[in-house]
Design a protein around this motif. Structure first.
Motif, PDB file in Angstrom:
ATOM      1  N   LYS A 404      53.547  66.212  29.119  1.00 53.07           N
ATOM      2  CA  LYS A 404      52.726  65.780  30.253  1.00 53.07           C
ATOM      3  C   LYS A 404      51.301  65.654  29.739  1.00 53.07           C
ATOM      4  O   LYS A 404      50.615  66.653  29.550  1.00 53.07           O
ATOM      5  N   MET A 405      50.873  64.432  29.484  1.00 49.88           N
ATOM      6  CA  MET A 405      49.517  64.243  28.963  1.00 49.88           C
ATOM      7  C   MET A 405      48.521  64.542  30.076  1.00 49.88           C
ATOM      8  O   MET A 405      48.678  64.090  31.196  1.00 49.88           O
ATOM      9  N   GLN A 406      47.516  65.311  29.760  1.00 46.90           N
ATOM     10  CA  GLN A 406      46.477  65.632  30.734  1.00 46.90           C
ATOM     11  C   GLN A 406      45.247  64.856  30.297  1.00 46.90           C
ATOM     12  O   GLN A 406      45.253  64.239  29.269  1.00 46.90           O
ATOM     13  N   ASN A 407      44.192  64.937  31.079  1.00 46.17           N
ATOM     14  CA  ASN A 407      43.004  64.223  30.635  1.00 46.17           C
ATOM     15  C   ASN A 407      42.038  65.114  29.867  1.00 46.17           C
ATOM     16  O   ASN A 407      40.898  64.781  29.694  1.00 46.17           O
ATOM     17  N   LYS A 408      42.533  66.249  29.358  1.00 45.11           N
ATOM     18  CA  LYS A 408      41.612  67.179  28.713  1.00 45.11           C
ATOM     19  C   LYS A 408      41.416  66.878  27.235  1.00 45.11           C
ATOM     20  O   LYS A 408      40.489  67.354  26.624  1.00 45.11           O
ATOM     21  N   LYS A 412      44.004  58.861  25.915  1.00 44.71           N
ATOM     22  CA  LYS A 412      43.805  58.152  27.182  1.00 44.71           C
ATOM     23  C   LYS A 412      45.122  58.082  27.936  1.00 44.71           C
ATOM     24  O   LYS A 412      46.124  57.630  27.395  1.00 44.71           O
ATOM     25  N   THR A 413      45.135  58.539  29.179  1.00 51.41           N
ATOM     26  CA  THR A 413      46.388  58.524  29.935  1.00 51.41           C
ATOM     27  C   THR A 413      46.224  57.726  31.218  1.00 51.41           C
ATOM     28  O   THR A 413      45.760  58.243  32.226  1.00 51.41           O
ATOM     29  N   PRO A 414      46.612  56.456  31.203  1.00 48.76           N
ATOM     30  CA  PRO A 414      46.416  55.615  32.377  1.00 48.76           C
ATOM     31  C   PRO A 414      47.229  56.111  33.568  1.00 48.76           C
ATOM     32  O   PRO A 414      48.304  56.690  33.391  1.00 48.76           O
ATOM     33  N   GLU A 415      46.694  55.843  34.746  1.00 50.86           N
ATOM     34  CA  GLU A 415      47.278  56.354  35.985  1.00 50.86           C
ATOM     35  C   GLU A 415      48.731  55.921  36.170  1.00 50.86           C
ATOM     36  O   GLU A 415      49.553  56.703  36.632  1.00 50.86           O
ATOM     37  N   ILE A 416      49.051  54.690  35.758  1.00 50.88           N
ATOM     38  CA  ILE A 416      50.400  54.180  36.037  1.00 50.88           C
ATOM     39  C   ILE A 416      51.507  55.058  35.471  1.00 50.88           C
ATOM     40  O   ILE A 416      52.602  55.089  35.985  1.00 50.88           O
ATOM     41  N   TYR A 417      51.232  55.792  34.393  1.00 48.68           N
ATOM     42  CA  TYR A 417      52.295  56.601  33.800  1.00 48.68           C
ATOM     43  C   TYR A 417      52.267  58.055  34.258  1.00 48.68           C
ATOM     44  O   TYR A 417      53.153  58.827  33.894  1.00 48.68           O
ATOM     45  N   GLY A 418      51.226  58.431  35.020  1.00 49.65           N
ATOM     46  CA  GLY A 418      51.136  59.813  35.503  1.00 49.65           C
ATOM     47  C   GLY A 418      51.252  60.849  34.391  1.00 49.65           C
ATOM     48  O   GLY A 418      51.743  61.956  34.614  1.00 49.65           O
ATOM     49  N   GLY A 419      50.828  60.503  33.208  1.00 49.54           N
ATOM     50  CA  GLY A 419      50.870  61.471  32.107  1.00 49.54           C
ATOM     51  C   GLY A 419      52.260  61.722  31.542  1.00 49.54           C
ATOM     52  O   GLY A 419      52.452  62.636  30.746  1.00 49.54           O
ATOM     53  N   ASP A 420      53.227  60.888  31.934  1.00 51.30           N
ATOM     54  CA  ASP A 420      54.613  61.126  31.560  1.00 51.30           C
ATOM     55  C   ASP A 420      54.934  60.468  30.207  1.00 51.30           C
ATOM     56  O   ASP A 420      55.213  59.268  30.136  1.00 51.30           O
TER      57      ASP A 420
HETATM   58  C1  LIG Z   1      43.274  60.386  33.591  1.00 47.94           C
HETATM   59  O1  LIG Z   1      42.058  59.737  33.897  1.00 47.94           O
HETATM   60  C2  LIG Z   1      42.241  58.381  34.286  1.00 47.94           C
HETATM   61  C3  LIG Z   1      40.870  57.729  34.377  1.00 47.94           C
HETATM   62  O2  LIG Z   1      39.946  58.558  34.997  1.00 47.94           O
HETATM   63  C4  LIG Z   1      43.002  58.362  35.594  1.00 47.94           C
HETATM   64  O3  LIG Z   1      43.194  57.041  36.002  1.00 47.94           O
HETATM   65  C5  LIG Z   1      44.368  59.022  35.362  1.00 47.94           C
HETATM   66  O4  LIG Z   1      45.074  59.137  36.557  1.00 47.94           O
HETATM   67  C6  LIG Z   1      44.246  60.403  34.749  1.00 47.94           C
HETATM   68  N1  LIG Z   1      45.550  60.817  34.309  1.00 47.94           N
HETATM   69  C7  LIG Z   1      46.051  62.045  34.522  1.00 47.94           C
HETATM   70  C8  LIG Z   1      47.407  62.312  33.985  1.00 47.94           C
HETATM   71  O5  LIG Z   1      45.436  62.913  35.109  1.00 47.94           O
END
Ligand SMILES: *[C@@H]1O[C@H](CO)[C@@H](O)[C@H](O)[C@H]1NC(C)=O
Ligand SMILES: Cc1cc2nc3c(=O)[nH]c(=O)nc-3n(C[C@H](O)[C@H](O)[C@H](O)COP(=O)(O)OP(=O)(O)OC[C@H]3O[C@@H](n4cnc5c(N)ncnc54)[C@H](O)[C@@H]3O)c2cc1C
Ligand SMILES: *[C@@H]1O[C@H](CO)[C@@H](O)[C@H](O)[C@H]1NC(C)=O
Ligand SMILES: *[C@@H]1O[C@H](CO)[C@@H](O)[C@H](O)[C@H]1NC(C)=O
Length: 503
Positions: A404-408, A412-420
């Motif tokens: 689960k990719m986080q934004n920390k 870069k984890t674009p929203e469409i994949y929800g970190g998956d």
């Molecule tokens: C990460 O940050 C991007 C841009 O701010 C956001 O669109 C995305 O939902 C975030 N992803 C996660 C997994 O939190």
């Protein structure tokens, strides 16, 4: 279809035989003695006071660099053989700072947190913590990986589908900056530094301690093995089940043979006869154990799954003895049952000692024809990407680890994949092709670039600095570096650093 193992040339087979004798009879015992002392978990504790003194020493060295007119760039004096990464930075000509911090500072069982210095290795840490009935949320499994390397480089494990990368679970850390300051960094204090350091490969400052939450540990890991016959089926099952299991990994033996392992800690195995001491010296390497289970499952029609229990620490270090399948890729005879019975006690071969003893040309020779890469793709792209790899590399097995990719981190984890995401480890010799291995890696890198994937930055990287910037989120990193001229002078840009390593 039976699993295909690569064939070797006659010359390589003769060489293998010589290497086998050298490893087993001459160098192996020395490596084992080195391992015994370097992996010792005794005398691994320090006090806050002694820690502060060690940090002051790092700070004093940085201040001398400033007083001396900030000549040259800085790096830690940690020798290359201590790094697990195959591609090392040539440290000659750098101002080398001794960061000799390798101990536990505090295990607070009430507040459930661990404060630890960056040089401690996973093999030592799991010993100390499991004896006390605790663990940390993400435990990368190879014994010689260090806390500092996992935060500043990158670390992942079978619990990453809940917790993210190793650096994502760290709640705060202490850093000596290029200005010679000691900073406490967390989400609320010096937060730019807190987000800039993970993945920065040591180009923001010297990490001197980290605080990580502790979680209660069971004595065993219950593992349920499930065989699936395609990548889409594997994805489907993981999407249904991952949330209910603390630890999940897969080993892909071919596009139609995938073993998934769903794990949960327990102290009371419901069937004690199913406890498997997988790290005993005579046991097959873990991927061979899993392959045997797969063959049993496949031959018994009505039995699509199988449950076993591993002692917890055996689970955490299940891939250490075989270095995933690298021990066998390097020397196929190492997995021979008789050799294991007689010489299995040599494993795991301590990678520090191996890097130190083996001349560079030998390492280049035995890794030169191999693919040693991690690629991390959005789960929805997994099948497509693996189809591509099956055509251009055909390297099996492949390690599969949901994350689960986080934004920390910088990824870069674009929203469409929800970190998956799914992390894939390719370790082994690819099929012959008119294209060189590097060209084929380049092709995968371009795929990552176009499909929001990531690369393990420890591995070989051909992307340019500009391309690497596209797949990373560098906002915090750039902000920190922009605000300090000492930082820009003292450390190279992270992408310069990782693209100019010696191969
Ligand atoms: C990460 O940050 C991007 C841009 O701010 C956001 O669109 C995305 O939902 C975030 N992803 C996660 C997994 O939190
Ligand atoms: C074949 C192979 C398989 C792998 N499999 C896995 C896996 O299954 N799971 C996993 O998590 N990882 C895996 N890795 C990657 C490994 O986790 C990374 O290479 C990791 O960064 C190595 O840790 P290290 O302790 O050797 O760090 P090093 O290589 O020594 O350091 C990594 C980076 O961190 C920086 N650094 C280290 N300490 C400090 C400090 N105190 N202050 C500032 N900067 C610092 C260094 O400068 C360097 O740039 C694998 C690597 C290989 C080659
Ligand atoms: C950092 O945190 C430690 C321990 O919590 C504390 O003793 C120290 O004073 C803090 N340092 C700074 C500069 O705030
Ligand atoms: C950092 O500085 C560069 C140029 O000096 C600028 O282009 C960039 O926007 C700055 N970034 C941040 C995050 O301040």
């Amino acid at each position: 279809m039976p699993i295909q193992h690569p064939t070797r040339s006659i010359l390589r087979s003769i060489l293998d035989f010589v290497m086998l004798i050298v490893v087993l009879i001459f160098t192996g015992p020395f490596v084992k003695i080195f391992d015994y002392f370097s992996m010792s978990s005794r005398n691994c504790f320090t006090t806050h006071k002694r820690h502060a003194k060690k940090v002051a020493n790092v700070q004093a060295q940085v201040r001398r660099w400033i007083q001396g007119g900030r000549k040259g760039q800085m790096c830690s004096a940690r020798p290359g053989w201590k790094s697990f990464s195959i591609h090392k930075v040539d440290k000659r000509g750098f101002y080398q700072v001794e960061v000799d911090l390798n101990d536990i500072i505090e295990i607070d069982v009430v507040k459930k947190r661990l404060t630890i210095e960056p040089g401690m290795m996973m093999g030592q840490l799991t010993k100390i913590l499991t004896d006390k009935g605790f663990t940390i949320p993400v435990v990368p499994e190879l014994d010689t990986l260090t806390v500092g390397g996992l935060i500043c480089g990158g670390g992942i494990e079978t619990s990453s589908h809940h917790h993210g990368l190793f650096s994502d679970v760290v709640t705060s850390f202490e850093l000596v900056t290029a200005d010679g300051d000691v900073l406490n960094c967390s989400e609320t204090e010096n937060s730019d530094y807190f987000y800039a350091v993970p993945g920065s490969s040591g180009t923001v400052g010297f990490l001197t301690s980290a605080t990580i939450p502790l979680i209660p540990a069971g004595k065993y890991m219950q593992i349920e093995y499930v065989h699936v016959d395609s990548i889409p089926n594997a994805v489907k099952l993981m999407q249904q089940r991952n949330k209910n299991h603390a630890y999940v990994e897969g080993i892909i033996y071919s596009m139609t043979d995938v073993m998934l392992m769903f794990g949960d800690m327990t102290s009371n195995p419901s069937d004690p006869s199913r406890i498997n001491y997988i790290n005993r010296w005579y046991k097959p390497f873990f991927h061979n154990i899993v392959e045997n289970v797969m063959n049993n499952i496949k031959s018994s029609k009505n039995n699509a799954k199988y449950i076993e229990y591993f002692p917890l620490r055996d689970y955490f270090h299940r891939h250490s003895r075989g270095m995933f399948w690298q021990a066998e890729n390097t020397l196929p005879a190492l997995s021979n049952p008789l050799i294991l019975l007689l010489f299995g006690w040599l494993h795991p071969l301590n990678t520090h000692a191996v890097w130190r003893l083996l001349p560079k040309f030998v390492i280049r020779f035995i890794t030169g024809d191999q693919l040693l890469q991690d690629f991390c793709v959005p789960t929805v792209k997994l099948d497509e990407f693996l189809q591509k790899c099956d055509t251009i590399f055909k390297v099996y097995p492949i390690w599969l680890c949901p994350v689960k990719m986080q934004n920390k981190s910088m990824a870069k984890t674009p929203e469409i994949y929800g970190g998956d995401y799914m992390d894939l480890g390719f370790y082994g010799p690819p099929i012959n092709s008119e294209h060189s291995i590097s060209d084929r890696i380049r092709e995968c890198e371009q795929y990552m670039l176009k499909n929001n994937g990531f690369l393990g930055i420890y591995a070989e990287i051909f992307l340019t600095k500009g391309e690497l910037r596209q797949i990373h989120c560098t906002a915090a990193y750039d902000k920190v570096r922009n605000s300090s001229s000492s930082c820009r002078q003292g450390f190279p840009d992270v992408f310069d650093k990782i693209t100019r390593r010696i191969k």
